[in-house]
Design an enzyme around this catalytic site. Sequence first.
Site, PDB file in Angstrom:
ATOM      1  CB  SER A 151      -0.894   0.007   1.250  1.00  0.00           C
ATOM      2  OG  SER A 151      -1.528   1.259   1.423  1.00  0.00           O
TER       3      SER A 151
ATOM      4  CE1 TYR B  85      -6.415   5.553  -2.461  1.00  0.00           C
ATOM      5  CE2 TYR B  85      -4.715   4.650  -1.038  1.00  0.00           C
ATOM      6  CZ  TYR B  85      -6.028   4.710  -1.445  1.00  0.00           C
ATOM      7  OH  TYR B  85      -6.970   3.912  -0.842  1.00  0.00           O
TER       8      TYR B  85
ATOM      9  CB  THR C  27      -6.515   3.136  -5.419  1.00  0.00           C
ATOM     10  OG1 THR C  27      -5.925   1.937  -4.897  1.00  0.00           O
ATOM     11  CG2 THR C  27      -7.904   3.293  -4.822  1.00  0.00           C
TER      12      THR C  27
ATOM     13  CE  LYS D  21      -7.359  -2.625  -4.359  1.00  0.00           C
ATOM     14  NZ  LYS D  21      -8.426  -1.857  -3.671  1.00  0.00           N
TER      15      LYS D  21
ATOM     16  CG  HIS E 104     -11.636   1.211  -1.246  1.00  0.00           C
ATOM     17  ND1 HIS E 104     -10.761   1.762  -2.150  1.00  0.00           N
ATOM     18  CD2 HIS E 104     -11.071   1.398  -0.033  1.00  0.00           C
ATOM     19  CE1 HIS E 104      -9.716   2.273  -1.514  1.00  0.00           C
ATOM     20  NE2 HIS E 104      -9.889   2.056  -0.235  1.00  0.00           N
TER      21      HIS E 104
END
Length: 352
Positions: free
Chosen positions: A117, A140, A166, A223, A247
Amino acid sequence: MNSHQQAPPDLSTLVNLFDLEPLAAARMTTMAYEYVASGAADEFTVRWNRQAFDAIRLNPRVLVDVSQLDTRLSLFGQELPYPILIAPTAFHKIMHPDGELATARGAGAASATYVISSFTTTPLDDIARVASGPLWFQLYMSNDRAYTRDLIQHAEAQGCRALCVTVDTPVLGARNRQQRVGFALPDGITTPLMPNAMAPSTSLTWHDVAWLKSVANVPILLKGILNPDDAELAVQAGVAGIIVSNHSGRNLDTVPATIDALPRITERVAGRIPILLDGGIRRGTDVLKAIALGASAVLVGKPICFGLAYGGAAGVTKVLDILRDELELAMALTGRATLADIDESVIWRSNR
């Protein structure tokens, strides 16, 4: 911690992933547990992610030679021994003191790909140093393109083989359970890749995907795709793959379960790029159903977090081993010896 929490975990007692959550909860702070377990608003989508899998019935074939099962697949130039990856989840140090280092070690022991992440609590180079299995990176995007480019290059330099961008989080959802416990990172735990200023960007569009392609040297997956029209745009944008994801029900409540959205995405994509899926995977039969409905592989998030909280690296490995074993059982019992044998005919249709 009280005395029973200090006892070493007994991973031999774990029969399935549903056994794990209460054991992990007993070792977690309330804040950490609420972060992992909760969803958005009334959590309908969280429940639907499970209920939708449960509602799908299987249509087994018998008298098939299943003495040699083969779960291998090739994905973006990478050979995977089985179609289960670790989904990107944030803040692993709130779950276990070793944080992402334990997750990476557990993934390696299980020969699984770990998607790190952006909100890792451990520097990327430290994770890469202990990882013995493949790493991907979840991104992100921010409005600061220079920062985003540097982050992508840093991830690639640490050996990350794919970039999962994402795209379903221009803002955070109504995470009421986190609000009630006043969720915040404990003192001493930070997110080295995401300084406080790096909030989700509300202005990102498909034009930014084209820019991403120009700076990344690894395959890009988007994603957070639930709508077939977005899946079509993703194909047209030239990305390597998509991840059907809601999510984990943490952003917009009352969107459909991912396994319910998958067939529409599969139909639209029509085999042009690989499709992955996350959300609600708890059983090997879930993995089988996802593949039958068009996914190449699945990603698992919350169970990994609970495995980490309960048993550190060994807990992560145990979660993956259980799922992998259950997938092989499901393949044998439905008469499917290889992943290529798993198609829509393994799904029971009541009108036939």
